[in-house]
Design a protein around this motif. Structure first.
Motif, PDB file in Angstrom:
ATOM      1  N   ALA A  76       7.201  -0.232  -5.863  1.00 50.04           N
ATOM      2  CA  ALA A  76       7.631  -0.377  -4.401  1.00 50.04           C
ATOM      3  C   ALA A  76       7.266   1.041  -3.526  1.00 50.04           C
ATOM      4  CB  ALA A  76       8.834  -0.871  -3.855  1.00 50.04           C
ATOM      5  N   PHE A  77       7.764   2.175  -4.067  1.00 48.01           N
ATOM      6  CA  PHE A  77       7.737   3.349  -3.300  1.00 48.01           C
ATOM      7  C   PHE A  77       6.111   3.661  -3.166  1.00 48.01           C
ATOM      8  CE2 PHE A  77       8.012   7.920  -2.977  1.00 48.01           C
ATOM      9  CZ  PHE A  77       8.881   8.082  -1.925  1.00 48.01           C
ATOM     10  N   GLN A  78       5.487   3.543  -4.362  1.00 50.40           N
ATOM     11  CA  GLN A  78       4.110   3.799  -4.362  1.00 50.40           C
ATOM     12  C   GLN A  78       3.405   2.993  -3.001  1.00 50.40           C
ATOM     13  OE1 GLN A  78       2.290   3.371  -7.998  1.00 50.40           O
ATOM     14  NE2 GLN A  78       0.037   3.936  -7.088  1.00 50.40           N
ATOM     15  N   VAL A  79       3.558   1.762  -3.133  1.00 46.25           N
ATOM     16  CA  VAL A  79       3.082   0.724  -1.909  1.00 46.25           C
ATOM     17  C   VAL A  79       3.583   1.367  -0.463  1.00 46.25           C
ATOM     18  CG1 VAL A  79       2.984  -1.395  -0.914  1.00 46.25           C
ATOM     19  CG2 VAL A  79       2.805  -1.509  -3.593  1.00 46.25           C
ATOM     20  N   LEU A  80       4.869   1.879  -0.358  1.00 46.94           N
ATOM     21  CA  LEU A  80       5.215   2.285   0.816  1.00 46.94           C
ATOM     22  C   LEU A  80       4.631   3.551   1.126  1.00 46.94           C
ATOM     23  CD1 LEU A  80       7.453   2.689   3.153  1.00 46.94           C
ATOM     24  CD2 LEU A  80       8.859   3.883   1.213  1.00 46.94           C
ATOM     25  N   GLN A  81       4.246   4.393   0.263  1.00 47.52           N
ATOM     26  CA  GLN A  81       3.413   5.624   0.567  1.00 47.52           C
ATOM     27  C   GLN A  81       2.114   5.311   0.966  1.00 47.52           C
ATOM     28  OE1 GLN A  81       4.151   7.655  -3.470  1.00 47.52           O
ATOM     29  NE2 GLN A  81       4.884   9.404  -2.258  1.00 47.52           N
ATOM     30  N   GLU A  82       1.585   4.262   0.276  1.00 52.96           N
ATOM     31  CA  GLU A  82       0.190   4.109   0.728  1.00 52.96           C
ATOM     32  C   GLU A  82       0.109   3.326   2.179  1.00 52.96           C
ATOM     33  OE1 GLU A  82      -1.398   1.390  -2.216  1.00 52.96           O
ATOM     34  OE2 GLU A  82      -0.858   2.645  -3.779  1.00 52.96           O
ATOM     35  N   ASN A  83       1.165   2.381   2.501  1.00 57.00           N
ATOM     36  CA  ASN A  83       1.101   1.841   3.713  1.00 57.00           C
ATOM     37  C   ASN A  83       1.303   3.043   4.715  1.00 57.00           C
ATOM     38  OD1 ASN A  83       0.537  -0.767   3.145  1.00 57.00           O
ATOM     39  ND2 ASN A  83       2.756  -1.159   2.788  1.00 57.00           N
ATOM     40  N   ILE A  84       2.139   3.999   4.692  1.00 57.98           N
ATOM     41  CA  ILE A  84       2.495   4.952   5.428  1.00 57.98           C
ATOM     42  C   ILE A  84       1.271   5.715   5.987  1.00 57.98           C
ATOM     43  CG2 ILE A  84       3.729   7.176   5.741  1.00 57.98           C
ATOM     44  CD1 ILE A  84       5.608   4.874   6.219  1.00 57.98           C
ATOM     45  N   LYS A  85       0.494   6.059   4.820  1.00 60.75           N
ATOM     46  CA  LYS A  85      -0.729   6.932   4.923  1.00 60.75           C
ATOM     47  C   LYS A  85      -2.017   6.053   5.497  1.00 60.75           C
ATOM     48  CE  LYS A  85      -4.045   9.686   2.320  1.00 60.75           C
ATOM     49  NZ  LYS A  85      -4.431   9.933   0.965  1.00 60.75           N
TER      50      LYS A  85
END
Length: 191
Positions: A76-85
């Motif tokens: 989930a954290f990886q997806v969160l980072q991708e969405n923020i970027k």
């Protein structure tokens, strides 16, 4: 999943595969933000069980000046980072891959005032809602702030967290959204 309104309206957001998280649907997100205020004038948002970051990103898109995201799950954290970027919000976000209890302990040590607090823990972890009490009792939520808790129908949340009183509840399928606002001594609703 997408950003519903604001400067990033229509931006698709990546969701997390599997059953470890439960993203807030676009319909619920739109309804929620229509209730708490369609657009914001600055302020800091805390997305405490962020998942893919839908609520915090929506708050930024609608005018919050900063968002703090807390998510323990690695995928989930990886997806969160991708969405923020993808939304180009790297400069106005803080991301913490840690347990919510540890994150709140860290926030209590900081000079910070939160304007929007989104709490959406796993439905079977009712004790996590006590973190709201810690934030309120330590004056980390602005008197004009809004606390939003998403929970299962079986979970009974308190009528108030300190001066923040339950002002509205909406049911969406198996989920309930409970909204808390600060009630001043005069008994008036602020915000």
């Amino acid at each position: 999943m997408r950003v519903v309104a604001g400067e990033r309206k229509g931006m698709p957001l990546k969701a997390i595969d599997g059953t470890t998280t439960r993203p807030t649907t676009d319909k619920v997100k739109e309804s929620l933000f229509n209730i708490i205020g369609p657009f914001f004038d600055g302020g800091i948002a805390l997305d405490l069980f962020a998942g893919s970051g839908g609520l915090g990103i929506e708050a930024l898109s609608r005018g919050a000046e900063k968002a703090i995201f807390v998510e323990k799950d690695g995928r989930a954290f990886q997806v969160l980072q991708e969405n923020i970027k993808k939304c180009r919000y790297e400069g106005v976000t803080e991301l913490f891959r840690t347990d919510a209890v540890r994150a709140v302990k860290g926030l209590l040590k900081r000079e910070i005032t939160l304007d929007y607090v989104f709490v959406d823990p796993p439905y079977h972890k009712q004790a996590y809602y006590d973190l709201v009490t810690q934030l309120v009792e330590n004056d980390k939520v602005a008197k004009t702030g809004i606390i939003v808790c998403e929970h299962a129908k079986e979970v009974a949340l308190p009528e108030n967290y300190g001066a923040f009183q339950l002002t509205r509840q909406e049911t969406y399928g198996a989920a309930i959204i409970s909204i808390y606002r600060c009630i001043e001594e005069e008994g008036e609703n602020v915000g």
